[in-house]
Every structure is written in structure tokens, then in C-alpha cells.
Design an enzyme around this catalytic site. Structure first.
Site, mmCIF file in Angstrom:
data_model
loop_
_atom_site.group_PDB
_atom_site.id
_atom_site.type_symbol
_atom_site.label_atom_id
_atom_site.label_comp_id
_atom_site.label_asym_id
_atom_site.label_seq_id
_atom_site.Cartn_x
_atom_site.Cartn_y
_atom_site.Cartn_z
ATOM 1 N N HIS A 1 -0.698 10.286 -2.621
ATOM 2 C CA HIS A 1 -1.944 9.815 -2.033
ATOM 3 C C HIS A 1 -3.113 10.710 -2.408
ATOM 4 O O HIS A 1 -4.225 10.242 -2.649
ATOM 5 C CB HIS A 1 -1.805 9.737 -0.518
ATOM 6 C CG HIS A 1 -3.076 9.422 0.200
ATOM 7 N ND1 HIS A 1 -3.900 8.381 -0.164
ATOM 8 C CD2 HIS A 1 -3.669 10.015 1.258
ATOM 9 C CE1 HIS A 1 -4.945 8.343 0.639
ATOM 10 N NE2 HIS A 1 -4.836 9.332 1.509
ATOM 11 N N GLU B 1 1.445 -0.467 -5.042
ATOM 12 C CA GLU B 1 0.264 0.356 -5.335
ATOM 13 C C GLU B 1 0.625 1.840 -5.411
ATOM 14 O O GLU B 1 0.877 2.465 -4.395
ATOM 15 C CB GLU B 1 -0.792 0.162 -4.240
ATOM 16 C CG GLU B 1 -2.084 0.895 -4.544
ATOM 17 C CD GLU B 1 -2.680 1.629 -3.343
ATOM 18 O OE1 GLU B 1 -3.871 1.931 -3.398
ATOM 19 O OE2 GLU B 1 -1.940 1.907 -2.375
ATOM 20 N N HIS C 1 0.840 -1.197 0.000
ATOM 21 C CA HIS C 1 0.000 0.000 0.000
ATOM 22 C C HIS C 1 0.877 1.251 0.000
ATOM 23 O O HIS C 1 1.482 1.592 1.021
ATOM 24 C CB HIS C 1 -0.893 -0.045 1.239
ATOM 25 C CG HIS C 1 -1.875 1.051 1.346
ATOM 26 N ND1 HIS C 1 -1.832 1.991 2.359
ATOM 27 C CD2 HIS C 1 -2.947 1.363 0.585
ATOM 28 C CE1 HIS C 1 -2.846 2.828 2.223
ATOM 29 N NE2 HIS C 1 -3.528 2.475 1.153
ATOM 30 N N GLU D 1 -4.184 3.316 -8.541
ATOM 31 C CA GLU D 1 -5.499 3.875 -8.251
ATOM 32 C C GLU D 1 -5.637 5.223 -8.952
ATOM 33 O O GLU D 1 -4.749 6.078 -8.829
ATOM 34 C CB GLU D 1 -5.712 4.073 -6.748
ATOM 35 C CG GLU D 1 -7.079 4.688 -6.431
ATOM 36 C CD GLU D 1 -7.299 5.040 -4.985
ATOM 37 O OE1 GLU D 1 -8.265 5.773 -4.688
ATOM 38 O OE2 GLU D 1 -6.502 4.586 -4.132
#
Length: 347
Positions: free
Chosen positions: A71, A56, A29, A165
Site C-alpha cells: 500500500h 488492484e 482493492h 496503482e
């Protein structure tokens, strides 16, 4: 050896369930962000060295349309931008997915400007050791991340997946005219990444994933939070999406759901049944985020009284494995890989 806490949880939650035959994939993560500032090449490389199956990167975009890993598109939590006098006039207030946010935003910087910034630890109160690395690392591009992955594949002889993402695509399209779907598909094509490679693409928004389904063969993951709903579907709620009927709809465009782990079980560790419901709908389940610190673990798995103290990671992994979860997002891939090996040895 399974901890006492884990044994108690399993007795309560899954008395007749055996450990899954296949280990869940380990998804680093934001890299090994329990040990290095997140979304840096150092964090990704450490995660790979610790055995993560996937890394990720959360993707945001610069003014000149470069995909970079942060992020959030707001930069002050994870870089030193707030201390840079030359960028003081870039401070803005924006409404991002319904929330008013003040700060400095990636889409207002060129890549060259962004590269002058340096990463810092996002939660130094809980991870003071990570703050030792503040100021050392640049914000990486997706291209640099893929280059690192390929170099590590050549070094280790094993495949390493990426699990990007797409962050705030509707906001960026409406606010800046930036189409993240187009950008990502073009970049993956340029980098020679196809649907046959180990890659998942994830997003909290529905329309973004549906467009990707129409335009590509990549494996797609619908992210699901504990509350609220997709930013691009104001009348839709995550709670409805994880009912059997909702999961059947998600399965029409996604291959998996990425769930807040609090949706998998309650504070006492008793499973909610969501993993089984998703599997019945034909969806894999990847859970986020397993962190070692007490502050992020269920009460029964905390150890000691300090938020930054290390809790019962093995018990947490065991609880997820017996539910049959297919993937674990973690800030601490080395600990999760080790826990899975310990559980395998005890089968």
C-alpha cells in the site's frame, strides 16, 4: 430485496432514475483485504474466487528495481519489518509527498531482503480475524501477481484484469532516481501485457499519467481524493479537477477518474452530481473504497454501534449503481458481487 435504508436513500437521491443496465466492474482493492492481509497472493486469489473482475496491486519498488505490491513504500504498517533486528539500521525519516514519514522503506531493501519479511494485517483493531494470517505470506512481485492471474484464468475460464496503482512516482524519481513509468512499461512488456488486455493504470499524479498517455495505449485513471491535490502539481487541487472545466482537462489524458466515494454523495446519501459531470466529460467513474465495516460507511448505512460490525453493503451498492458508477473498488468483493446479483434479480 433492497433494504429499507437503501430505498429511503434512493427516494431522496434519485427518484426518477432506474438501475443501470450494465453492472459496474468489481475491483478487488488490494485483493479481498476484508478477509486476508492486503496485497498478498492469498488476498488476490480469494478475490478472484469471489468473482472480482479486477485485482488492484499498489506498486512500490525495491532497491534493485523490482516492482512489488504494498500500500505504501513505508513497510511497518503491513509487514513485520519493525520486529526484525537485522534491519533496525534501515529505519529512516523521509518527506514523502510533503509528509514527514518515519520507518522502513521498500526502496532501501533489495528484493531478496524484502522477501524475508512477512505480511500482517494493517487495521487489526477493526479486522481482528485477519490477524490470524499474520506471518504467513511474503510480499509479492508484480510478476507473481500476473502469474497467479493467468493460472486462475486457466482454472476458471474467465478473464481477470489487473488495476495497478503507481505509488509516489515523483518522490521516488527525486529521492532515489527511480523512474516508475519506465519500470512499469518495461515490466508489462516483459510480461506480455498490452493495451488490449484488461488493465487500467492509476495514479494520483498528473504528469505520470500524461507520460503514460504519450508512451502507451493503456487505459489510464486519474485518482482524486477528498482534499489536497496531486503531489507533482503543488498549485493544483482535486476540488478544481472535478469541476466540469477540470474534468474536461483530465479527459485529455485519462479514460476514467477514481474518486473517493465521499465525493459521490454526502453523509445522507444524496448524490453530488459528480458521476454525471464526469460522464458528460467522457470519463468513466470508479469509486474507492467500499468496505463492509461500519467505520467506513455513511451514517445512514451503519448497522449497530461497533466500528468493526457489518453495515448495509447492499444499500451502498444500490446507491452507487443508481448513480451509474462504472466501477467499485472494494475490500469485500464477494459481498459486492452478491449485492449486484441480488439487484439484478430484482430488476
Amino acid at each position: 430485496m433492497i433494504t429499507v435504508a437503501a430505498t429511503m436513500l434512493l427516494a431522496l437521491a434519485c427518484p426518477a432514475v432506474s438501475v443501470a443496465a450494465e453492472d459496474p466492474i468489481v475491483i478487488a482493492h488490494r485483493g479481498a483485504s476484508g478477509e486476508r492481509p492486503e496485497h498478498t497472493l492469498a488476498a488476490y486469489e480469494r478475490a478472484i474466487d469471489e468473482g472480482a473482475d479486477y485485482i488492484e496491486p499498489d506498486l512500490v519498488v525495491t532497491k534493485d528495481l523490482a516492482l512489488v505490491a504494498r500500500h505504501e513504500n513505508e513497510l511497518s504498517d503491513t509487514t513485520d519489518v519493525a520486529s526484525r533486528e537485522e534491519f533496525e539500521d534501515r529505519r529512516r525519516e523521509k518527506t514523502v509527498d510533503g509528509q514527514r514519514v518515519a520507518g522502513w522503506f521498500a526502496e532501501d531493501f533489495t528484493l531478496a531482503e524484502l522477501r524475508t519479511l512477512r505480511a500482517k494485517e494493517r487495521i487489526p483493531a477493526i479486522r481482528p480475524a485477519n490477524a490470524r494470517f499474520n506471518g504467513l505470506y511474503q510480499v509479492p512481485t508484480l510478476e507473481e501477481i500476473v502469474t497467479l492471474v493467468r493460472a486462475k484464468e486457466a482454472e476458471t475460464g474467465r478473464r481477470i484484469g489487473i488495476y495497478p496503482e503507481i505509488k509516489h512516482p515523483t518522490f521516488l524519481l527525486q529521492n532515489s532516481g527511480i523512474d516508475m513509468v519506465d519500470l512499469l512499461l518495461l515490466e508489462l512488456r516483459k510480461l506480455g501485457i498490452t493495451a488490449d488486455d484488461p488493465i487500467f493504470i492509476q495514479c494520483f499524479e498528473v504528469g505520470t499519467l500524461q507520460r503514460l498517455k504519450q508512451r502507451s495505449g493503456f487505459r489510464l485513471v486519474q485518482l482524486v481524493a477528498e482534499s489536497g491535490g496531486p503531489a507533482d502539481e503543488p498549485d493544483m487541487y482535486y476540488g478544481d479537477m472535478i469541476t466540469p472545466t477540470g474534468l474536461a482537462e483530465v479527459a485529455k489524458y485519462a479514460d476514467a477518474i477514481g474518486i473517493d466515494l465521499r465525493l459521490a454523495f454526502g453523509p445522507d446519501g444524496i448524490p453530488s452530481g459528480l458521476v454525471d459531470d464526469a460522464h458528460n466529460a467522457g470519463l468513466k467513474v470508479h469509486g474507492w473504497t467500499l468496505r463492509k465495516e461500519n467505520a467506513f460507511l455513511p451514517p445512514v448505512l451503519k448497522r449497530g454501534s461497533q466500528d468493526g460490525g457489518t453495515g448495509d453493503v447492499l444499500g451502498m451498492v444500490n446507491l452507487l449503481v443508481v448513480q451509474g458508477i462504472d466501477g467499485i473498488f472494494t475490500d469485500d468483493p464477494g459481498l459486492v458481487v452478491g449485492a449486484l446479483s441480488e439487484l439484478d434479480a430484482g430488476r
